[in-house]
Design a protein around this motif. Structure first.
Motif, PDB file in Angstrom:
ATOM      1  N   ALA A 185       0.837  -1.206   0.000  1.00 48.35           N
ATOM      2  CA  ALA A 185       0.000   0.000   0.000  1.00 48.35           C
ATOM      3  C   ALA A 185       0.872   1.258   0.000  1.00 48.35           C
ATOM      4  CB  ALA A 185      -0.924  -0.012   1.210  1.00 48.35           C
ATOM      5  N   ARG A 186       1.994   1.222   0.739  1.00 46.01           N
ATOM      6  CA  ARG A 186       2.904   2.366   0.779  1.00 46.01           C
ATOM      7  C   ARG A 186       3.518   2.628  -0.587  1.00 46.01           C
ATOM      8  NH1 ARG A 186       4.458   7.260   2.297  1.00 46.01           N
ATOM      9  NH2 ARG A 186       6.721   7.510   2.245  1.00 46.01           N
ATOM     10  N   GLN A 187       3.955   1.585  -1.265  1.00 47.51           N
ATOM     11  CA  GLN A 187       4.545   1.744  -2.603  1.00 47.51           C
ATOM     12  C   GLN A 187       3.519   2.274  -3.592  1.00 47.51           C
ATOM     13  OE1 GLN A 187       5.917  -2.371  -2.830  1.00 47.51           O
ATOM     14  NE2 GLN A 187       8.053  -1.668  -2.952  1.00 47.51           N
ATOM     15  N   ILE A 188       2.299   1.774  -3.506  1.00 48.22           N
ATOM     16  CA  ILE A 188       1.236   2.250  -4.400  1.00 48.22           C
ATOM     17  C   ILE A 188       1.004   3.739  -4.186  1.00 48.22           C
ATOM     18  CG2 ILE A 188      -1.228   2.102  -4.900  1.00 48.22           C
ATOM     19  CD1 ILE A 188      -1.056  -0.887  -4.205  1.00 48.22           C
ATOM     20  N   ALA A 189       0.965   4.162  -2.932  1.00 43.64           N
ATOM     21  CA  ALA A 189       0.711   5.569  -2.622  1.00 43.64           C
ATOM     22  C   ALA A 189       1.824   6.465  -3.161  1.00 43.64           C
ATOM     23  CB  ALA A 189       0.569   5.747  -1.115  1.00 43.64           C
ATOM     24  N   VAL A 190       3.077   6.033  -3.008  1.00 48.32           N
ATOM     25  CA  VAL A 190       4.213   6.836  -3.470  1.00 48.32           C
ATOM     26  C   VAL A 190       4.207   6.954  -4.991  1.00 48.32           C
ATOM     27  CG1 VAL A 190       6.737   6.907  -3.647  1.00 48.32           C
ATOM     28  CG2 VAL A 190       5.653   6.345  -1.460  1.00 48.32           C
ATOM     29  N   ILE A 191       3.993   5.835  -5.682  1.00 48.43           N
ATOM     30  CA  ILE A 191       3.989   5.859  -7.151  1.00 48.43           C
ATOM     31  C   ILE A 191       2.798   6.662  -7.669  1.00 48.43           C
ATOM     32  CG2 ILE A 191       3.801   4.437  -9.232  1.00 48.43           C
ATOM     33  CD1 ILE A 191       5.212   2.189  -7.643  1.00 48.43           C
ATOM     34  N   THR A 192       1.645   6.503  -7.024  1.00 42.37           N
ATOM     35  CA  THR A 192       0.454   7.246  -7.444  1.00 42.37           C
ATOM     36  C   THR A 192       0.672   8.740  -7.296  1.00 42.37           C
ATOM     37  OG1 THR A 192      -1.026   5.417  -6.884  1.00 42.37           O
ATOM     38  CG2 THR A 192      -2.008   7.609  -7.025  1.00 42.37           C
ATOM     39  N   ALA A 193       1.283   9.152  -6.191  1.00 43.25           N
ATOM     40  CA  ALA A 193       1.539  10.576  -5.964  1.00 43.25           C
ATOM     41  C   ALA A 193       2.384  11.168  -7.085  1.00 43.25           C
ATOM     42  CB  ALA A 193       2.227  10.777  -4.611  1.00 43.25           C
ATOM     43  N   ALA A 194       3.356  10.395  -7.576  1.00 41.54           N
ATOM     44  CA  ALA A 194       4.179  10.866  -8.692  1.00 41.54           C
ATOM     45  C   ALA A 194       3.403  10.822 -10.004  1.00 41.54           C
ATOM     46  CB  ALA A 194       5.441  10.020  -8.805  1.00 41.54           C
ATOM     47  N   ALA A 195       2.580   9.766 -10.182  1.00 37.53           N
ATOM     48  CA  ALA A 195       1.879   9.571 -11.456  1.00 37.53           C
ATOM     49  C   ALA A 195       0.827  10.634 -11.718  1.00 37.53           C
ATOM     50  CB  ALA A 195       1.237   8.185 -11.493  1.00 37.53           C
ATOM     51  N   VAL A 196       0.215  11.170 -10.677  1.00 38.58           N
ATOM     52  CA  VAL A 196      -0.846  12.161 -10.892  1.00 38.58           C
ATOM     53  C   VAL A 196      -0.287  13.568 -11.127  1.00 38.58           C
ATOM     54  CG1 VAL A 196      -2.531  10.853  -9.551  1.00 38.58           C
ATOM     55  CG2 VAL A 196      -1.135  12.593  -8.409  1.00 38.58           C
ATOM     56  N   ARG A 197       1.025  13.745 -11.004  1.00 38.30           N
ATOM     57  CA  ARG A 197       1.631  15.039 -11.300  1.00 38.30           C
ATOM     58  C   ARG A 197       1.908  15.130 -12.795  1.00 38.30           C
ATOM     59  NH1 ARG A 197       4.990  13.875  -6.664  1.00 38.30           N
ATOM     60  NH2 ARG A 197       6.713  13.426  -8.096  1.00 38.30           N
ATOM     61  N   PRO A 198       1.298  16.059 -13.524  1.00 42.82           N
ATOM     62  CA  PRO A 198       1.527  16.162 -14.966  1.00 42.82           C
ATOM     63  C   PRO A 198       2.996  16.300 -15.333  1.00 42.82           C
ATOM     64  CG  PRO A 198      -0.343  17.516 -14.326  1.00 42.82           C
ATOM     65  CD  PRO A 198       0.289  17.035 -13.053  1.00 42.82           C
ATOM     66  N   GLY A 199       3.772  17.003 -14.481  1.00 44.02           N
ATOM     67  CA  GLY A 199       5.181  17.211 -14.772  1.00 44.02           C
ATOM     68  C   GLY A 199       6.012  15.951 -14.732  1.00 44.02           C
ATOM     69  N   THR A 200       5.493  14.899 -14.123  1.00 37.93           N
ATOM     70  CA  THR A 200       6.205  13.621 -14.127  1.00 37.93           C
ATOM     71  C   THR A 200       6.310  13.067 -15.535  1.00 37.93           C
ATOM     72  OG1 THR A 200       5.517  13.072 -11.871  1.00 37.93           O
ATOM     73  CG2 THR A 200       6.132  11.220 -13.294  1.00 37.93           C
ATOM     74  N   TRP A 201       5.287  13.324 -16.339  1.00 40.16           N
ATOM     75  CA  TRP A 201       5.188  12.700 -17.656  1.00 40.16           C
ATOM     76  C   TRP A 201       5.621  13.603 -18.801  1.00 40.16           C
ATOM     77  CZ3 TRP A 201       4.014   7.665 -17.323  1.00 40.16           C
ATOM     78  CH2 TRP A 201       3.330   7.215 -16.190  1.00 40.16           C
ATOM     79  N   HIS A 202       5.288  14.883 -18.703  1.00 39.03           N
ATOM     80  CA  HIS A 202       5.461  15.785 -19.847  1.00 39.03           C
ATOM     81  C   HIS A 202       6.252  17.022 -19.439  1.00 39.03           C
ATOM     82  CE1 HIS A 202       4.459  18.018 -23.522  1.00 39.03           C
ATOM     83  NE2 HIS A 202       3.950  16.894 -24.006  1.00 39.03           N
ATOM     84  N   ARG A 203       7.196  17.410 -20.296  1.00 38.09           N
ATOM     85  CA  ARG A 203       8.021  18.564 -19.979  1.00 38.09           C
ATOM     86  C   ARG A 203       7.203  19.846 -19.916  1.00 38.09           C
ATOM     87  NH1 ARG A 203      13.462  18.782 -23.271  1.00 38.09           N
ATOM     88  NH2 ARG A 203      13.575  16.790 -22.140  1.00 38.09           N
ATOM     89  N   ASN A 204       6.237  19.982 -20.822  1.00 35.45           N
ATOM     90  CA  ASN A 204       5.336  21.141 -20.827  1.00 35.45           C
ATOM     91  C   ASN A 204       3.905  20.630 -20.887  1.00 35.45           C
ATOM     92  OD1 ASN A 204       7.383  23.346 -21.055  1.00 35.45           O
ATOM     93  ND2 ASN A 204       7.832  22.290 -22.984  1.00 35.45           N
ATOM     94  N   PRO A 205       3.337  20.233 -19.752  1.00 36.73           N
ATOM     95  CA  PRO A 205       1.993  19.642 -19.744  1.00 36.73           C
ATOM     96  C   PRO A 205       0.984  20.521 -20.471  1.00 36.73           C
ATOM     97  CG  PRO A 205       2.998  19.485 -17.580  1.00 36.73           C
ATOM     98  CD  PRO A 205       3.898  20.364 -18.404  1.00 36.73           C
TER      99      PRO A 205
END
Length: 256
Positions: A185-205
């Protein structure tokens, strides 16, 4: 990021292309001319596939996070769906091959006998997502690429790919439930927190487009497409039923 809806990127592209298209004529509407051009149709078909998978993913439990149409990189590329849950992290590449025969053997996937790049693309997406999420959480993140084939006529898997899963839309939920648990559950929460940030995926969201308006416009387009299809089918049926009557009338009028 989690406010985006299934098929959003494809729908945005389709609706933008249709803005400059000339309207159908009166006779075109009467006889069921297709509102979509041959260039538009693959985008429309792709949107239907992503929406269908999105509806399936709504049935996952609350322990799963589902992101749709995730913009990635620096351009207009996106990942159809990203899943984060007990079984791990998955990138889903949706392919709408309704009514077609699909054949898979190792690194080869063919549709109606023609080789496709679906496995390569899915593997590339998963590798890219793993790199971005690893950087986002500052810890290794494994990502599994999945090709989801929508409503194929048949799907034959001679040999499974070593790094990409291939499932039909009907198999998807069962396949996910059969995957062993990998994340706490802790790992899921940490990865999810990063995944929902647009800047994680795209340089200019990209600027977020209101999903409700996109869904409304696509639903309206879908109604027009379905109505046109029914009109064409109706005219064809009328022609098939009326032809014998016309021939019989002409035969009676002209005589032997």
């Amino acid at each position: 990021m989690n406010e985006r809806v299934a098929g959003q990127a494809v729908i945005e592209k389709l609706l933008a292309d249709l803005e400059g298209a000339p309207p159908r004529s009166f006779l075109g509407r009467v006889f069921g001319a297709d509102p979509l051009s041959p260039d538009n149709f693959p985008w429309y078909k792709g949107a239907l596939g992503e929406i269908a998978v999105g509806q399936i993913l709504e049935r996952l439990g609350p322990e799963w996070t589902v992101l749709h149409a995730v913009p990635v990189g620096t351009g207009a590329s996106d990942i159809d769906h990203v899943l984060i849950g007990p079984a791990g992290v998955f990138t889903l590449n949706t392919k709408n091959h309704a009514g077609q025969s699909v054949w898979v053997a190792g690194r080869t996937l063919m549709v109606v006998g023609k080789k496709q790049r679906h496995l390569y693309n899915a593997s590339h997406e998963a590798t890219r997502a793993a790199k971005l999420l690893t950087r986002g959480v500052n810890a290794p993140v494994e990502v599994t690429g999945v090709v989801v084939v929508i409503a194929p006529k048949t799907m034959t898997v001679r040999e499974r790919s070593s790094d990409v899963a291939v499932v039909t839309d009907r198999q998807l939920l069962r396949w996910l439930s059969d995957c062993p648990s990998k994340l706490t559950a802790r790992q899921i929460a940490v990865i999810t927190a990063a995944a929902v940030r647009p800047g994680t995926w795209h340089r200019n969201p990209p600027v977020v487009v209101e999903p409700a308006s996109l869904q409304y416009e696509f639903a309206r387009l879908r109604t027009l497409v379905d109505s046109a299809r029914r009109r064409r089918a109706g005219w064809l049926l009328a022609l098939l039923l009326g032809a014998p009557l016309v021939l019989a009338t002409l035969s009676a009028y002209l005589g032997p």
